[in-house]
Scaffold this motif. Structure first.
Motif, PDB file in Angstrom:
ATOM      1  N   VAL A  74       0.188   1.811  12.709  1.00 27.02           N
ATOM      2  CA  VAL A  74       0.905   2.533  11.727  1.00 27.02           C
ATOM      3  C   VAL A  74       2.396   1.929  11.539  1.00 27.02           C
ATOM      4  N   CYS A  75       2.558   1.204  10.462  1.00 28.26           N
ATOM      5  CA  CYS A  75       3.761   0.165  10.200  1.00 28.26           C
ATOM      6  C   CYS A  75       4.877   1.018   9.284  1.00 28.26           C
ATOM      7  N   GLY A  76       5.821   1.061   9.797  1.00 28.66           N
ATOM      8  CA  GLY A  76       7.137   1.545   9.271  1.00 28.66           C
ATOM      9  C   GLY A  76       7.462   2.879   9.234  1.00 28.66           C
ATOM     10  N   ARG A  96      -4.587   6.838   4.951  1.00 30.08           N
ATOM     11  CA  ARG A  96      -3.379   7.109   4.428  1.00 30.08           C
ATOM     12  C   ARG A  96      -2.275   6.301   4.968  1.00 30.08           C
ATOM     13  N   ALA A  97      -2.035   5.847   6.085  1.00 29.31           N
ATOM     14  CA  ALA A  97      -1.063   5.280   6.595  1.00 29.31           C
ATOM     15  C   ALA A  97      -1.165   3.719   6.097  1.00 29.31           C
ATOM     16  N   GLU A  98      -2.345   3.378   5.882  1.00 29.21           N
ATOM     17  CA  GLU A  98      -2.785   1.855   5.515  1.00 29.21           C
ATOM     18  C   GLU A  98      -2.177   1.950   4.029  1.00 29.21           C
ATOM     19  N   VAL A  99      -2.503   2.894   3.151  1.00 29.77           N
ATOM     20  CA  VAL A  99      -2.320   2.954   1.972  1.00 29.77           C
ATOM     21  C   VAL A  99      -0.357   3.083   1.650  1.00 29.77           C
ATOM     22  N   GLY A 126      -6.062  -0.950  -0.730  1.00 29.42           N
ATOM     23  CA  GLY A 126      -5.716  -0.092   0.364  1.00 29.42           C
ATOM     24  C   GLY A 126      -6.649   0.777   0.917  1.00 29.42           C
ATOM     25  N   ALA A 127      -7.888   0.833   0.332  1.00 29.93           N
ATOM     26  CA  ALA A 127      -8.893   1.975   0.834  1.00 29.93           C
ATOM     27  C   ALA A 127     -10.025   1.200   0.044  1.00 29.93           C
TER      28      ALA A 127
END
Lengths: 229, 229
Positions: free
Chosen positions: A60-62, B91-94, B162-163
């Motif tokens: 998880v980035c940022g 959601r973290a990737e989005v 993103g998904a």
């Protein structure tokens, strides 16, 4: 969980505080982003910190995605210890202040001061190391006073910075202020209400590890780890 | 609701897309942040855009707080039209990609190009107006190609950025790309998969008002509003 971080980076410290407040233990791994290690860039192509390696090794980035992730997976179960308020408009105010301290104060002040005063001590010359740029430091310091005035106003008009109870906004501000304070960049006499607020924040158990951090080449101001200043 | 915005600002366009996707009508008010109007600074002390004046006149400041606010108040009720996926790690990737396009691409590329090529046309000299700085434009353009390569990789390996279904990441990327495309800064021959993705995104009804925007002093490239390029 593993947190890739820098000890004197406000976004990294913000996440360490959130983890500690929620009682989540994570292994800390110091990353020097200027080295641009391939393994680290594979985790986060942006090459920035912090990165939290969560369940199943997924990064998880940022700071903002991590904060929302921790709220969704820990905060909502934490009841009155949740660091986000109940209503959407109240949460919006907390998020505005997190952006303020983690993005705006970072770009107005911290990025330059930390690079010039700390990171350059550890960078090889071909990655940007060397003598600090006094012009960049002067420009950043010119913004410290305005940020301190705003912090003092917030602290003087509210119980906590972003909500009626302690919230992620206090963690973001505490993270940023702690780095400035370490470097001795804050004249607390100018901001008595901010000082009272910071004294309460840094007395929280979650803050203790941050007050124990030391950076090679720069000792903190004498009151840095003193809970009563 | 009232949205204070700039027509050629990616964070503002991102929020306009979210509002349109959720069928929320908002009055658009163009704000020139360099004027630093007192009434606007009272809404958002950071002086930045966008600002959404929501229920009861309360301002929600900044693309990230607005996006989360809209997800909480509209997205969760929108079922399969929700622009956020179901699980926290998804959601973290989005959110990582929203940050990428709204913060990183903005600071690597867009802020400088929009300032030099568009904003300076409308700024008085004492607020920064005047001839564009070719050095700043060159530095920004050097980053366009790398961003386009990453976008092309994302578009080529995923259905949406993103998904599995369309998400806020596509809106953030679409907003940023649309500004670059208006200015003719994208060589689409270099990024065929990104081009296919962008063609799908800009065909969505929510995109139509953005394709109708025109800025005084700079006409868009001929294919700007062409849905098939």
């Amino acid at each position: 969980m593993i947190l890739h971080h820098q000890p004197m980076s406000a976004p990294s410290r913000f996440v360490r505080l959130l983890l500690a407040e929620y009682g989540v233990s994570a292994e800390l791994r110091e990353e020097r982003p200027w080295e641009r290690r391939a393994e680290f860039l594979a985790l986060n192509p942006a090459g920035t910190l912090p990165v939290l390696v969560a369940e199943a090794g997924v990064p998880v980035c940022g700071a903002h995605p991590i904060a929302e992730y921790l709220d969704e997976t820990r905060g909502v179960m934490a009841r009155d210890r949740r660091l986000m308020p109940e209503y959407p408009l109240e949460r919006a105010e907390v998020r505005r202040l997190v952006d303020w301290f983690i993005l705006k104060l970072e770009s107005d002040v911290l990025r330059a001061l930390v690079r010039e005063r700390i990171d350059k001590l550890h960078m090889p010359a071909d990655r940007g190391g060397g003598a600090p740029d006094s012009g960049a430091m002067r420009a950043a310091r010119a913004n410290v006073r305005q940020h301190l005035r705003y912090l003092n106003w917030l602290a003087g008009t509210r119980d906590w910075l972003g909500a009626k109870s302690v919230s992620a906004a206090d963690m973001a501000a505490g993270a940023a202020v702690s780095v400035l304070d370490y470097m001795g960049e804050i004249d607390w006499n100018e901001a008595p209400q901010a000082r009272d607020w910071y004294s309460r924040v840094k007395s929280r158990p979650a803050f203790r590890p941050l007050l124990g951090d030391r950076v090679r080449g720069l000792t903190p101001v004498s009151h840095y780890a003193d809970l009563d200043f």
